[in-house]
Design a protein around this motif. Structure first.
Motif, PDB file in Angstrom:
ATOM      1  N   ASN A 126       0.825  -1.202   0.000  1.00  0.00           N
ATOM      2  CA  ASN A 126       0.000   0.000   0.000  1.00  0.00           C
ATOM      3  C   ASN A 126       0.864   1.259   0.000  1.00  0.00           C
ATOM      4  N   SER A 127       1.753   1.349  -0.975  1.00  0.00           N
ATOM      5  CA  SER A 127       2.623   2.518  -1.082  1.00  0.00           C
ATOM      6  C   SER A 127       1.797   3.761  -1.408  1.00  0.00           C
ATOM      7  N   PHE A 128       2.219   4.898  -0.866  1.00  0.00           N
ATOM      8  CA  PHE A 128       1.589   6.175  -1.202  1.00  0.00           C
ATOM      9  C   PHE A 128       2.522   7.065  -2.026  1.00  0.00           C
ATOM     10  N   ASN A 129       3.556   6.449  -2.587  1.00  0.00           N
ATOM     11  CA  ASN A 129       4.453   7.170  -3.488  1.00  0.00           C
ATOM     12  C   ASN A 129       4.917   6.158  -4.533  1.00  0.00           C
ATOM     13  N   HIS A 130       4.052   5.923  -5.516  1.00  0.00           N
ATOM     14  CA  HIS A 130       4.203   4.792  -6.431  1.00  0.00           C
ATOM     15  C   HIS A 130       3.901   5.287  -7.843  1.00  0.00           C
ATOM     16  N   PHE A 131       4.782   5.005  -8.794  1.00  0.00           N
ATOM     17  CA  PHE A 131       4.656   5.658 -10.099  1.00  0.00           C
ATOM     18  C   PHE A 131       3.484   5.187 -10.952  1.00  0.00           C
ATOM     19  N   ALA A 132       3.146   3.911 -10.925  1.00  0.00           N
ATOM     20  CA  ALA A 132       2.382   3.283 -12.017  1.00  0.00           C
ATOM     21  C   ALA A 132       1.171   4.090 -12.489  1.00  0.00           C
ATOM     22  N   PHE A 133       0.257   4.454 -11.595  1.00  0.00           N
ATOM     23  CA  PHE A 133      -0.900   5.233 -12.028  1.00  0.00           C
ATOM     24  C   PHE A 133      -0.498   6.658 -12.420  1.00  0.00           C
ATOM     25  N   GLY A 134       0.728   7.042 -12.056  1.00  0.00           N
ATOM     26  CA  GLY A 134       1.253   8.342 -12.477  1.00  0.00           C
ATOM     27  C   GLY A 134       1.512   8.418 -13.961  1.00  0.00           C
ATOM     28  N   ALA A 135       1.463   7.275 -14.667  1.00  0.00           N
ATOM     29  CA  ALA A 135       1.640   7.280 -16.119  1.00  0.00           C
ATOM     30  C   ALA A 135       0.589   8.130 -16.814  1.00  0.00           C
ATOM     31  N   ILE A 136      -0.486   8.471 -16.086  1.00  0.00           N
ATOM     32  CA  ILE A 136      -1.487   9.355 -16.678  1.00  0.00           C
ATOM     33  C   ILE A 136      -0.864  10.699 -17.030  1.00  0.00           C
ATOM     34  N   GLY A 137       0.255  11.031 -16.387  1.00  0.00           N
ATOM     35  CA  GLY A 137       0.947  12.273 -16.719  1.00  0.00           C
ATOM     36  C   GLY A 137       1.367  12.314 -18.173  1.00  0.00           C
ATOM     37  N   GLU A 138       1.804  11.168 -18.713  1.00  0.00           N
ATOM     38  CA  GLU A 138       2.166  11.107 -20.130  1.00  0.00           C
ATOM     39  C   GLU A 138       0.950  11.394 -20.997  1.00  0.00           C
ATOM     40  N   TRP A 139      -0.194  10.811 -20.634  1.00  0.00           N
ATOM     41  CA  TRP A 139      -1.443  11.060 -21.369  1.00  0.00           C
ATOM     42  C   TRP A 139      -1.789  12.552 -21.325  1.00  0.00           C
ATOM     43  N   MET A 140      -1.574  13.183 -20.198  1.00  0.00           N
ATOM     44  CA  MET A 140      -1.879  14.606 -20.062  1.00  0.00           C
ATOM     45  C   MET A 140      -0.984  15.452 -20.959  1.00  0.00           C
ATOM     46  N   TYR A 141       0.329  15.105 -21.005  1.00  0.00           N
ATOM     47  CA  TYR A 141       1.241  15.825 -21.891  1.00  0.00           C
ATOM     48  C   TYR A 141       0.789  15.692 -23.338  1.00  0.00           C
ATOM     49  N   ARG A 142       0.429  14.460 -23.746  1.00  0.00           N
ATOM     50  CA  ARG A 142       0.122  14.200 -25.146  1.00  0.00           C
ATOM     51  C   ARG A 142      -1.259  14.709 -25.542  1.00  0.00           C
ATOM     52  N   THR A 143      -2.246  14.558 -24.658  1.00  0.00           N
ATOM     53  CA  THR A 143      -3.625  14.868 -25.019  1.00  0.00           C
ATOM     54  C   THR A 143      -4.011  16.291 -24.641  1.00  0.00           C
ATOM     55  N   ILE A 144      -3.775  16.666 -23.405  1.00  0.00           N
ATOM     56  CA  ILE A 144      -4.129  18.020 -22.974  1.00  0.00           C
ATOM     57  C   ILE A 144      -3.123  19.026 -23.526  1.00  0.00           C
ATOM     58  N   GLY A 145      -1.840  18.774 -23.278  1.00  0.00           N
ATOM     59  CA  GLY A 145      -0.809  19.686 -23.780  1.00  0.00           C
ATOM     60  C   GLY A 145      -0.571  19.564 -25.263  1.00  0.00           C
ATOM     61  N   GLY A 146      -0.781  18.367 -25.811  1.00  0.00           N
ATOM     62  CA  GLY A 146      -0.650  18.168 -27.246  1.00  0.00           C
ATOM     63  C   GLY A 146       0.741  17.812 -27.728  1.00  0.00           C
ATOM     64  N   LEU A 147       1.691  17.598 -26.824  1.00  0.00           N
ATOM     65  CA  LEU A 147       3.091  17.384 -27.215  1.00  0.00           C
ATOM     66  C   LEU A 147       3.350  15.890 -27.430  1.00  0.00           C
ATOM     67  N   ASN A 148       3.630  15.515 -28.693  1.00  0.00           N
ATOM     68  CA  ASN A 148       3.791  14.105 -29.058  1.00  0.00           C
ATOM     69  C   ASN A 148       5.073  13.899 -29.857  1.00  0.00           C
ATOM     70  N   LEU A 149       5.857  12.893 -29.461  1.00  0.00           N
ATOM     71  CA  LEU A 149       7.070  12.582 -30.218  1.00  0.00           C
ATOM     72  C   LEU A 149       6.721  11.873 -31.523  1.00  0.00           C
ATOM     73  N   ASP A 150       7.683  11.831 -32.433  1.00  0.00           N
ATOM     74  CA  ASP A 150       7.553  11.125 -33.698  1.00  0.00           C
ATOM     75  C   ASP A 150       8.572   9.988 -33.699  1.00  0.00           C
ATOM     76  N   PRO A 151       8.128   8.734 -33.571  1.00  0.00           N
ATOM     77  CA  PRO A 151       9.081   7.622 -33.482  1.00  0.00           C
ATOM     78  C   PRO A 151       9.938   7.455 -34.726  1.00  0.00           C
TER      79      PRO A 151
END
Length: 253
Positions: A126-151
């Motif tokens: 029951n960690s309260f400092n755990h990254f996994a669900f923090g991956a939503i930050g990437e979704w926020m950068y790409r979808t809300i902010g609009g910043l997407n890399l080109d592979p």
């Protein structure tokens, strides 16, 4: 996978959000059944009152599937919600970092770790400092902010800027310190007008998509965008509100 697990109506065993999200993310859905899988995913979200039931591996793929299938409004409802389970629920219950479990703390619940642990999940996991669900930050950068890399162009030599406003948000600002320099994107909606400022560093170029159904209305600075400096001639790419821009600073409206 398709032969063993996908039914004729696109349903998967277990009928879980995670199953549909991963099948869509990894192109395991037959072309003719992708929309059916999306509908099953939407039905599962609706059946849970607009909430997710996904875990570490499937939460962001589910959010991506919603956006890519034209249901960004549902994704925004999830990401801005405060009911259980959600990121907002964590915040409402005092979180200052990301929890390992959606139900890391539930007010009023009998303690699972013995006396004095009221409300908390099993302390064994029951960690309260755990990254996994923090991956939503990437979704926020790409979808809300609009910043997407080109592979196809590693190191951000070329990248995409394509914000999808929603959820009642009126502004966003994101940046990335690339090896070429700072990439910066900020947008706001004011009195019905969308304005986006962006910086494209030297020796790079970007493909910019403006969220409007009227490409002819877009300006860069005070000039129609198709004629602006730094934008190669030819106007919007493929007739859509999308432009290829060279390095520089721009204001699209």
């Amino acid at each position: 996978f398709r032969a063993k697990y996908v039914s004729a109506d696109g349903r998967l065993p277990g009928d879980t959000q995670a199953g549909y999200a991963l099948a869509l993310e990894y192109n395991l859905a037959p072309d003719g059944l992708r929309s059916a899988m999306v509908n099953h995913l939407l039905a599962s979200i609706e059946a849970r009152g607009g909430h997710l039931s996904t875990g570490f591996h499937s939460t962001v793929p589910m959010m991506d599937a919603l956006v890519q299938s034209g249901h960004a409004d549902v994704a925004y409802k999830i990401v801005t919600g405060t009911g259980f389970p959600s990121w907002g629920f964590m915040i409402e219950n005092g979180a200052t970092s990301m929890w390992e479990r959606w139900d890391g703390y539930v007010k009023g619940r009998k303690g699972l770790g013995g006396a004095g642990s009221e409300g908390f999940q099993d302390p064994g996991m029951n960690s309260f400092n755990h990254f996994a669900f923090g991956a939503i930050g990437e979704w926020m950068y790409r979808t809300i902010g609009g910043l997407n890399l080109d592979p196809d162009h590693p190191g951000w030599q070329h990248f995409f800027i394509k914000p999808i406003p929603g959820g009642g948000l009126t502004w966003a600002k994101v940046g990335y310190r690339s090896i070429h320099g700072q990439i910066q994107v900020s947008w706001k909606i004011e009195n019905g007008t969308f304005t986006m400022d962006l910086t494209v560093p030297p020796n790079t170029w970007a493909t910019v998509r403006i969220p409007t159904s009227d490409p002819a209305s877009i300006t860069e600075g005070s000039t129609p965008a198709a004629n602006a400096e730094g934008i190669p001639p030819g106007g919007p790419v493929a007739g859509a509100p999308t432009f290829s821009v060279r390095s520089g600073t721009y204001r699209f409206t």
